[in-house]
Write an enzyme that holds these catalytic residues in place. Structure first.
Site, PDB file in Angstrom:
ATOM      1  N   HIS A 114       0.842  -1.195   0.000  1.00 22.72           N
ATOM      2  CA  HIS A 114       0.000   0.000   0.000  1.00 22.72           C
ATOM      3  C   HIS A 114       0.877   1.244   0.000  1.00 22.72           C
ATOM      4  CE1 HIS A 114       0.778  -1.612   4.059  1.00 22.72           C
ATOM      5  NE2 HIS A 114       1.194  -0.382   4.298  1.00 22.72           N
ATOM      6  N   ASP A 212       7.429  -5.655   3.610  1.00 25.48           N
ATOM      7  CA  ASP A 212       6.316  -5.436   4.531  1.00 25.48           C
ATOM      8  C   ASP A 212       5.020  -6.026   3.962  1.00 25.48           C
ATOM      9  OD1 ASP A 212       5.207  -3.878   6.870  1.00 25.48           O
ATOM     10  OD2 ASP A 212       4.027  -2.993   5.255  1.00 25.48           O
ATOM     11  N   GLU A 254       7.899 -10.390   5.547  1.00 25.20           N
ATOM     12  CA  GLU A 254       7.033 -10.252   6.720  1.00 25.20           C
ATOM     13  C   GLU A 254       5.722 -10.955   6.377  1.00 25.20           C
ATOM     14  OE1 GLU A 254       4.429  -7.405   9.611  1.00 25.20           O
ATOM     15  OE2 GLU A 254       4.515  -7.057   7.475  1.00 25.20           O
TER      16      GLU A 254
HETATM   17  C1  GLC Z   1       3.412  -4.096   8.929  1.00 24.38           C
HETATM   18  C2  GLC Z   1       4.176  -3.245   9.904  1.00 24.38           C
HETATM   19  C3  GLC Z   1       3.230  -2.418  10.717  1.00 24.38           C
HETATM   20  C4  GLC Z   1       2.376  -1.581   9.797  1.00 24.38           C
HETATM   21  C5  GLC Z   1       1.671  -2.464   8.766  1.00 24.38           C
HETATM   22  C6  GLC Z   1       0.991  -1.658   7.709  1.00 24.38           C
HETATM   23  O1  GLC Z   1       2.652  -5.069   9.574  1.00 24.38           O
HETATM   24  O2  GLC Z   1       5.006  -4.041  10.695  1.00 24.38           O
HETATM   25  O3  GLC Z   1       3.918  -1.602  11.635  1.00 24.38           O
HETATM   26  O4  GLC Z   1       1.428  -0.859  10.535  1.00 24.38           O
HETATM   27  O5  GLC Z   1       2.603  -3.293   8.111  1.00 24.38           O
HETATM   28  O6  GLC Z   1       1.950  -1.037   6.887  1.00 24.38           O
END
Ligand code: GLC
Length: 551
Positions: A114, A212, A254
């Site tokens: 995003h 991310d 992640e």
């Molecule tokens: C990931 C990050 C988190 C963030 C989310 C949305 O999970 O670790 O901090 O809010 O992405 O970008």
């Protein structure tokens, strides 16, 4: 030095991330060099000596690009610049070179599921005609009922994954906050743009990226819109592209998923080099609280083998809540009951606390958990401040309670900033039990018995043995379940790790038939033990004790 002016020290092993020790930090939280109340790259560069002395080998930096900061920088409005509050691209480059000069690698973030709604791409998309190339940078719909099987991640803040945009006259898709519209990976222009962002930072010399929110790139009707084959296809493409142009860099996924879905991010060794092992983390906390090794054994036994060029990243805490998505409902209830009795400590599906407060500031427990982190299979990640046992502030909003300024000394603003204390981006911790005057780097540097020195010793020990980063894992099964014991083996190295998960001393008989006749050399622990005979090896271990031996 290589062609890009990168100098990462003597170690040019392409699998460097397997032996790494990662340190996660936020530029904003580390050191403020210009007294504006916020950390910056010049400040961070001044603290590289500290990080080098600590012994970590790679720094993972949270997002530092221009952003309206409605999700602490995970809402990016310009991917190829530095937020002016943190300095300039030149400051970043100087920091990067200084880190490389000390043999420290630097990993940054690619946040491309995003953007911020302030990003020019979104501003252009909402004004472009439906079906056009620019409009299609994002995911639009006339009705908010598509992709109903996708869960809502920020449950405390959002009620739908769709938000209405009056300018576009349509709904747009967002997996996180509604001010973070999801990019549309079905668009070839988006896929190309991401490669260009990667090139920008890799050419500058960064050593890798945390990817991310990577499971959510694509949306498909009738699925939960996570881990889709299209996402894996794109990751293979991205990896190939990066390997060809910038060899030796690392991609870290992640993917907050169960082990069998998380390993899919390694592909056949041709997607991400690393992925976080999310399910192990809460089970370490459960095991120490239940005084039972079962949760750790169970999850590691469910963890399939990974390709030889891949590696798990393991952690105890990070900048987010201690997520409880990868546990059963009963386990979650248990974790809330024992680790978040106050409602204020909870957020979304997790717990917003730091390591030391979670463990009741019990030094032995803190040591044991770190020792486990450093001996389980994978590359350990330390969250800034946890090496000195920093406290948190559960009364700050969102996840800010674990993102407060680093505590350097007992001076004003904990030595973090010379600004008016009211100007700091977040207040320093003044909870009586964790007050910065007592818990800070300077105080702990001067005390060889401090947690900081203990952590330095742990890090140093880890570097002596490749088996910890690369070895196999074999559990022993002594009848006393309060004791966790396992071998790590790599080539001719054999390590034996024994941990007492109980608050009482324990006796255990270990069947060491496999290594009969060997002489244990104690690496880390507190006592002396008899030699290994052909019978079971009887030992006693103190409260939350931990030993590791080289055989
Ligand atoms: C990931 C990050 C988190 C963030 C989310 C949305 O999970 O670790 O901090 O809010 O992405 O970008």
């Amino acid at each position: 030095m290589n062609g890009n002016g990168r100098n990462v020290g003597p170690d040019e092993d392409p699998l460097w991330y397997k032996d790494a020790i990662l340190y996660e930090l936020h530029v904003r939280a580390f050191l403020d060099s210009n007294a504006d109340g916020m950390g910056d790259f010049r400040g961070l560069a001044q603290k590289l000596d500290y990080l080098q002395d600590l012994g970590v080998t790679a720094l993972w930096l949270l997002p530092f690009s221009p952003s309206p900061w409605r999700d602490d920088g995970y809402d990016i409005s310009d991917y190829t610049d530095v937020h002016p509050a943190y300095g300039t691209l030149r400051d970043f480059e100087r920091f990067l070179n200084e880190a490389h000069r000390r043999g420290l690698r630097v990993i940054t973030e690619i946040v491309v599921n995003h953007t911020s709604d302030q990003h020019p791409w979104f501003q252009r998309a909402r004004r472009s005609p439906p079906g056009s190339r620019w409009r299609d940078f994002y995911v639009w719909s006339d009705r908010p009922d598509k992709y109903k099987d996708a869960r809502i991640i920020f449950k405390d803040f959002e009620t739908s994954n769709w938000a209405w945009d009056p300018v576009a006259n349509a709904y747009y898709w967002h997996r996180f906050y509604s001010h973070q519209p999801d990019l549309n990976f079905d668009s070839p222009y988006v896929r190309q743009a991401v490669k260009e962002i990667a090139d920008f930072w890799l050419e500058m010399g960064v050593d890798g990226f945390r990817l991310d929110a990577i499971p959510y790139l694509y949306e498909r009707e009738g699925t939960n819109c996570e881990n889709l084959p299209e996402t894996h296809q794109y990751l293979r493409e991205l990896r190939q592209y990066i390997d060809a142009k910038h060899p030796g860099r690392m991609l870290l996924a992640e993917a907050n998923q169960w082990p069998e879905d998380a390993i899919a991010y390694f592909g056949a060794g041709d997607e991400c080099n690393m992925a976080f092992h999310f399910p192990l983390m809460p089970r370490l906390f459960m095991a120490i609280r239940m005084e039972d090794r079962f949760p750790i054994l169970e999850i590691m036994e469910q963890t399939p083998a990974i390709p030889p060029n891949c590696q798990w990243a393991i952690f105890l805490r990070n900048h987010d809540e201690l997520t409880l998505e990868m546990v059963t409902d009963d386990e979650r209830d248990y974790m809330y009951r024992v680790y978040a009795h106050d409602r204020q400590m909870r957020i979304n599906l997790g717990i917003r606390r730091r390591l030391a407060p979670l463990l009741g500031n019990d030094r032995r427990k803190i040591e044991l958990m770190n020792a486990l982190l450093f001996s389980m299979p994978g590359t350990p990640v330390i969250y800034y401040g946890d090496e000195i046992g920093m406290g948190d502030n559960i009364y700050l909003g969102d996840r800010n309670g674990v993102r407060t300024p680093m505590q350097w000394s007992a001076d004003r603003n904990a030595g973090f900033s010379r600004a008016n204390p009211q100007k700091l981006y977040l207040p320093i911790i003044i909870d009586p039990a964790y007050h910065y005057e007592a818990i800070n780097v300077e105080g702990q540097q001067n005390n060889p018995h401090s947690l900081l020195w203990w952590m330095k010793h742990l890090i140093e020990q880890r570097k002596q043995f490749k088996a910890l980063g690369r070895g196999t894992l074999e559990f022993l099964r002594p009848s006393n379940r309060k004791v966790l014991a396992f071998f790590r083996r790599y080539e001719d190295e054999i390590l034996l790790v024994v941990a007492n998960l109980s608050r009482f001393p324990q006796h255990v008989e270990l069947d060491l038939g496999a290594v009969n006749g060997m002489t244990p050399v104690e690496l880390f622990g507190r006592a002396e033990f008899p030699p290994i005979g052909d019978q079971c090896w009887p030992i006693s271990i103190g409260t939350y004790g931990y030993f590791s031996f080289a055989l």
